[in-house]
Design a protein around this motif. Structure first.
Motif, PDB file in Angstrom:
ATOM      1  N   LYS A   1     -11.276  19.515  51.444  1.00 34.56           N
ATOM      2  CA  LYS A   1     -11.656  19.854  50.070  1.00 34.56           C
ATOM      3  C   LYS A   1     -10.780  19.108  49.065  1.00 34.56           C
ATOM      4  N   GLU A   2      -9.470  19.065  49.352  1.00 35.76           N
ATOM      5  CA  GLU A   2      -8.534  18.376  48.457  1.00 35.76           C
ATOM      6  C   GLU A   2      -8.788  16.869  48.453  1.00 35.76           C
TER       7      GLU A   2
ATOM      8  N   CYS B   1      -2.088  24.416  55.072  1.00 38.45           N
ATOM      9  CA  CYS B   1      -3.506  24.493  54.722  1.00 38.45           C
ATOM     10  C   CYS B   1      -4.332  24.469  55.998  1.00 38.45           C
TER      11      CYS B   1
ATOM     12  N   GLU C   1     -11.820  16.287  46.246  1.00 34.67           N
ATOM     13  CA  GLU C   1     -11.524  16.526  44.829  1.00 34.67           C
ATOM     14  C   GLU C   1     -10.731  15.364  44.229  1.00 34.67           C
ATOM     15  N   ILE C   2      -9.715  14.906  44.959  1.00 38.36           N
ATOM     16  CA  ILE C   2      -8.870  13.809  44.461  1.00 38.36           C
ATOM     17  C   ILE C   2      -9.665  12.518  44.305  1.00 38.36           C
TER      18      ILE C   2
ATOM     19  N   ASP D   1      -9.335  23.116  53.905  1.00 37.69           N
ATOM     20  CA  ASP D   1      -8.579  22.947  52.656  1.00 37.69           C
ATOM     21  C   ASP D   1      -8.194  21.482  52.447  1.00 37.69           C
ATOM     22  N   PHE D   2      -7.789  20.847  53.526  1.00 38.93           N
ATOM     23  CA  PHE D   2      -7.387  19.437  53.484  1.00 38.93           C
ATOM     24  C   PHE D   2      -8.570  18.576  53.047  1.00 38.93           C
TER      25      PHE D   2
ATOM     26  N   LYS E   1      -0.084  18.204  48.839  1.00 43.50           N
ATOM     27  CA  LYS E   1      -1.070  17.834  47.822  1.00 43.50           C
ATOM     28  C   LYS E   1      -0.567  16.682  46.954  1.00 43.50           C
TER      29      LYS E   1
ATOM     30  N   LYS F   1      -2.320  12.874  46.710  1.00 40.06           N
ATOM     31  CA  LYS F   1      -2.728  12.240  45.452  1.00 40.06           C
ATOM     32  C   LYS F   1      -2.203  10.811  45.347  1.00 40.06           C
TER      33      LYS F   1
END
Length: 287
Positions: free
Chosen positions: A230-231, A223, A234-235, A227-228, A279, A283
Motif C-alpha cells: 500500500k505504501e 508492517c 501511495e508513494i 501495508d508495504f 516509510k 520514500k
C-alpha cells in the motif's frame, strides 16, 4: 583498506557499488559469481591471494525462498558450503568477514522483536541453509560479523517493491497477505551500515575488537506485506485495487514467519548507527 564484495551483481552488491564512491579511503573489489564463485574454494583462494582484502562482505546467497524447497542441494551449496569456504580463506588471510543472514532463521512464533540470542528455528530450506551457513562460519573462526536482515528491497535487482510496481502496470487489482509482520529494509541503508561497521572496526585498536558476532539490522517500524505494498503504491502515485488476504489464501511451497521483526538494540549500542523508519527509506528509493 581493501574490501572485497562477493555477489556484486545482486541487490546488496549493487547497493554497495552505488555508494562506494563516497568512501575514497576504501579500495572496493566487486566480484560477481563469474569472477569469484564462493562454492569454489580454489577460486576464493586465488582472489584473496590477488587482492589481499582486509574485509570481505559476503553478499552472495541463494535467496529464492520457494525454489529452495525443490533445490535444497543448490541452496546448501551456496548458503552453507560457500559461507564455510569464505570463512576458511578469511581465516587464512586474517580477513574480517561480514556475512549477510536473514530473519528466516526464526519460525515467526514470537510476539516481540527477535533478539540475536533468541533460538533460531527455521521452517524452510532457505532459512535452514542460512542458519547452517552462520554456524559454519562460527565453527571456522572468530573474526566475523553476521548481519541478520529482513525484507530487503531497492532500485536494484529483483525484490518485492519492483514486483509490486510491475504487477500494478499489468493488472487492475492485486491481493497481498496482511498476516505476516516484519520490517522492510532498504538495501542502501544496509550497505551504509556494513561500511560503518568496517570503518569503526578498522579505527578501533586490535585489543578492543571484542565486538564480533551476530547483529540484527533492518529499518525501524513494522508492517505487513499488504501495508508495504500500500505504501509503495501511495508513494509512486499508483492507482490499483489492493486487497488484504490471509496467508492461507496464498499458499506457497515455503512457509513464511508470521512475525519476524528484528530487535536492533545491539547494533545501535555497539556501532552508534541511526536507523531510519521504513516509510522514510521507502520514500527515498526511486526506480
Amino acid at each position: 583498506m581493501v574490501v572485497l564484495v562477493t555477489g556484486a551483481n545482486g541487490q546488496l552488491g549493487q547497493a554497495l557499488q552505488s555508494i562506494s564512491g563516497n568512501y575514497p579511503e576504501i579500495d572496493f573489489v566487486f566480484c560477481d559469481s563469474t569472477r569469484l564463485d564462493i562454492t569454489d574454494l580454489n577460486n576464493i583462494k586465488q582472489s584473496f591471494k590477488q587482492f589481499k582484502p582486509d574485509y570481505c562482505i559476503n553478499a552472495a546467497a541463494y535467496t529464492a525462498v520457494d525454489k529452495a524447497e525443490s533445490e535444497p542441494e543448490k541452496a546448501q551449496l551456496i548458503n552453507v558450503i560457500g559461507a564455510k569456504n569464505l570463512a576458511e580463506v578469511c581465516k587464512e588471510y586474517d580477513t574480517i568477514l561480514l556475512h549477510i543472514s536473514t530473519d528466516f532463521v526464526f519460525d515467526g512464533t514470537n510476539k516481540t522483536a527477535y533478539k540475536e540470542e533468541d533460538t533460531p528455528n527455521p521452517t524452510g530450506v532457505y532459512g535452514l541453509t542460512k542458519l547452517q551457513g552462520e554456524k559454519a562460519i562460527q565453527e571456522t573462526f572468530d573474526n566475523y560479523f553476521i548481519i541478520r536482515t529482513s525484507w530487503v528491497y531497492s532500485q536494484f535487482a529483483n525484490n518485492f517493491m519492483k514486483t509490486m510496481l510491475r504487477l500494478a502496470s499489468e493488472r487492475d487489482s492485486l491481493s497481498v497477505v496482511n498476516d505476516q509482520i516484519g520490517t522492510p529494509t532498504n538495501a542502501v541503508d544496509l550497505a551504509e551500515v556494513l561500511i560503518s561497521i568496517i570503518i569503526k572496526t578498522q579505527n578501533s585498536q586490535p585489543e578492543t575488537r571484542n565486538i564480533f558476532g551476530i547483529y540484527n539490522f533492518s529499518n525501524e517500524g513494522r508492517c505487513s506485506w499488504y501495508d508495504f505494498a500500500k505504501e509503495i503504491f501511495e508513494i509512486n502515485n499508483v492507482n490499483i485495487n489492493l486487497s488484504a488476504i490471509p496467508t492461507t489464501s496464498f499458499p506457497t511451497p515455503a512457509k513464511r514467519p508470521a512475525y519476524s521483526v528484528l530487535d536492533k538494540t545491539k547494533i545501535k549500542k555497539f556501532f552508534q548507527v541511526e536507523i531510519k523508519d521504513w516509510k522514510e527509506s521507502l520514500k527515498a528509493c526511486k526506480i
